[in-house]
Design an enzyme around this catalytic site. Structure first.
Site, PDB file in Angstrom:
ATOM      1  N   HIS A 130       0.709   1.856  -5.851  1.00 57.91           N
ATOM      2  CA  HIS A 130       0.820   1.295  -4.689  1.00 57.91           C
ATOM      3  C   HIS A 130      -0.607   0.441  -4.489  1.00 57.91           C
ATOM      4  CE1 HIS A 130       2.572   5.255  -4.650  1.00 57.91           C
ATOM      5  NE2 HIS A 130       3.424   4.729  -3.829  1.00 57.91           N
ATOM      6  N   GLU A 155      11.697   1.251   2.388  1.00 61.26           N
ATOM      7  CA  GLU A 155      12.327   2.321   1.570  1.00 61.26           C
ATOM      8  C   GLU A 155      13.941   2.026   1.048  1.00 61.26           C
ATOM      9  OE1 GLU A 155      10.603   4.631   0.798  1.00 61.26           O
ATOM     10  OE2 GLU A 155       9.100   4.255   2.174  1.00 61.26           O
TER      11      GLU A 155
END
Length: 560
Positions: free
Chosen positions: A462, A374
């Site tokens: 993803h 992140e």
């Protein structure tokens, strides 16, 4: 498997996949400073010749732009803004810019000017070549109509879910990323699902015809000690306040961790009307958590430890002080939402946010590789700004997987030894797999691509990230079976070749330089091959084994 962003609800009945999302402000236009210290092998500047400063580099670049405006495609209708600066150990300079056209942000207008140690112009990398002009900057489609289109797109991406509090705010831009430059509305539609968790989608709409050009999810996360959920007992730098301690680290830009109290955000583009709290964790004795979810501070320990370790990795390995390279810290929010199966980085608050998971498919999403993942979304937004769609979006996600993994190896934590699995600590038996993603063989997750083909860019980002993840594994470890971190890996190749690895450290240095110096918002897989080869040439030489290994690893995943 749900598209793993905080912006969407499941598109299918299979479990949602977390840890891979990001939210960015419109255009992500910001000026940041990055100093690449100690990462290059070329001869450093002489001791009596100080390295150029950030201002020096910008001045040199401005001079180059003024004299070479035509070659760089810059006209009087355009303006430039510095996003990032890199100065090499030998004094070479690289200044990254964003552009506007008649004061409208240009998607794909970013470029990097490369300068010699003396400030002389060498070359430039541009996200898009050619003229950025559009026939008119007056839209035929009104802003309210663009907002309606985006709201409908958000609902369509969350089929079967009743959304509420939907807000869509358009921004007029010039889109040069999808072919001929086009006047467009870039609209971020946000809302809440039935559990109150945020959903968000960026929709790009032709401002003349109303045609949807593209769309993507936009939610892209004193010395004490703490008992964490996943990493054992870890050291923590905290701040004493009276007779208690705060989970705030003054040695790392005042990064801190707060309790979201199971609340969520309600945001209007870059302005949050209601933001979940980040109530700073405090403790009486500077010993935090109990290693179990029964103590809310345990998840906070993991989040703070992950932030600390990621900060240290970027600073000690790449010379980058903080996500933006400016020494300023971010913050964490844990216990976000209800049974929230995700974590995300949010540019608008410069913060990481972690859900607790539903307890069946996922536990609290605060593992070390998730934190590294992140925070790296933030680094990418401040450097290459890879567009979160198509092949650039896959590379954006892969960049976070690569550095999240390298952070895990850097930590050398016996409770969470390094491996090439993503999110292995947070998955529960109900997820049905041992990890979210497998970098040695991405297709083991059932959806990710091992090898490049012309359709890869149509996959969710993803899953298209698998090609770069596979490349990174092969470049570092090579092909064939081996046990790493107690986990069996097997680096397969798409061309049947045997590939020799050059190690994790060299992979990290090459990818970081490619990201911060050569990649732009439009970089695709072919561009990533060129960028990493340029980085390897800079670091190790064009005739080096490392340069050859980069080419071989890309060929092994069918790129090039």
């Amino acid at each position: 498997m749900r598209r793993p962003t905080t912006a969407t609800r499941p598109a299918s009945p299979t479990p949602p996949s977390p840890t891979t999302s990001r939210r960015t402000a419109a255009g992500t236009v910001a000026a940041a400073t990055a100093l690449l210290a100690g990462a290059l092998t070329p001869t450093a500047a002489a001791a009596d010749q100080p390295l150029p400063s950030r201002d020096d580099a910008i001045g040199h670049a401005q001079s180059a732009i003024a004299s070479l405006a035509g070659r760089l495609g810059i006209t009087d209708a355009q303006a430039t803004t510095v996003r990032d600066v890199v100065v090499d150990a030998d004094g070479s300079q690289h200044v990254r810019y964003d552009r506007t056209y008649h004061q409208l942000p240009v998607l794909g207008g970013d470029f990097v000017v490369h300068l010699a140690p003396d400030g002389g112009y060498r070359s430039a990398d541009r996200a898009v070549l050619g003229d950025l002009a559009v026939p008119s900057v007056k839209p035929s489609l009104t802003a309210p109509k663009a907002a309606d289109v985006a709201a409908a797109a958000l609902r369509a991406a969350n089929i079967g879910e009743t959304l509420r509090k939907i807000v869509a705010t358009p921004q007029l831009v010039v889109d040069a990323l999808h072919g001929e430059p086009t006047l467009a509305w870039r609209t971020e539609a946000t809302g809440q699902d039935s559990l109150g968790n945020p959903v968000a989608r960026v929709v790009l709409t032709d401002a003349r015809t109303g045609r949807q050009i593209d769309a993507w999810d936009s939610i892209e996360t004193a010395t004490g000690d703490g008992q964490s959920l996943y990493s054992g007992t870890v050291p923590l730098q905290t701040t004493q306040s009276g007779s208690s301690y705060q989970l705030k680290d003054a040695t790392r830009g005042n990064t801190y961790t707060g309790d979201a109290q199971n609340k969520t955000d309600t945001c209007l583009l870059v302005i949050c009307l209601e933001r979940a709290p980040a109530a700073l964790f405090t403790d009486a004795d500077n010993h935090w958590g109990n290693g179990a979810a029964s103590d809310r501070a345990s998840a906070a320990v993991d989040a703070q430890y992950g932030t600390d370790t990621t900060w240290d990795y970027y600073k000690n390995v790449h010379g980058r002080s903080g996500i933006a390279g400016d020494g300023k810290g971010s913050y964490n929010r844990v216990h976000y939402g209800t049974d929230y199966n995700n974590a995300f980085w949010d540019d608008t608050c410069f913060c990481m946010t972690y859900g607790d998971g539903d307890g069946t498919t996922f536990g609290p999403l605060v593992s070390l590789d998730v934190a590294g993942h992140e925070m790296t979304h933030g680094v990418t937004s401040k450097t290459a700004g890879l567009t979160y769609s198509r092949e650039p979006g896959g590379l954006n996600e892969a960049t976070s997987d690569i550095f999240g993994t390298l952070v895990e190896f850097y930590a050398a934590n016996a409770s969470d030894p390094g491996d090439w699995l993503i999110g292995e600590k947070i998955v529960k038996p109900g997820f049905g797999k041992s990890a979210l993603r497998y970098m040695d063989q991405p297709s083991k997750d059932g959806k990710s691509a091992d090898c490049w083909n012309s359709s890869v860019g149509k996959l969710d980002v993803h899953y298209s990230s698998g090609v770069a993840n596979h490349f990174a594994y092969l470049l570092a470890e090579g092909s064939g079976p081996k046990t790493i971190g107690g986990v069996q890996h097997n680096g397969t190749t798409c061309n049947g070749a045997t590939v020799s690895g050059i190690g994790k450290d060299k992979l990290g240095r090459i990818w970081y330089r490619a990201l911060t110096v050569y990649m732009t918002s439009s970089t695709d897989y072919a561009g990533a091959r060129a960028a990493t080869l340029n980085a390897a040439k800079d670091l190790y030489g064009a005739g080096s084994a490392e340069y050859a290994a980069v080419g071989a690893a890309w060929s092994a995943v069918s790129v090039g």
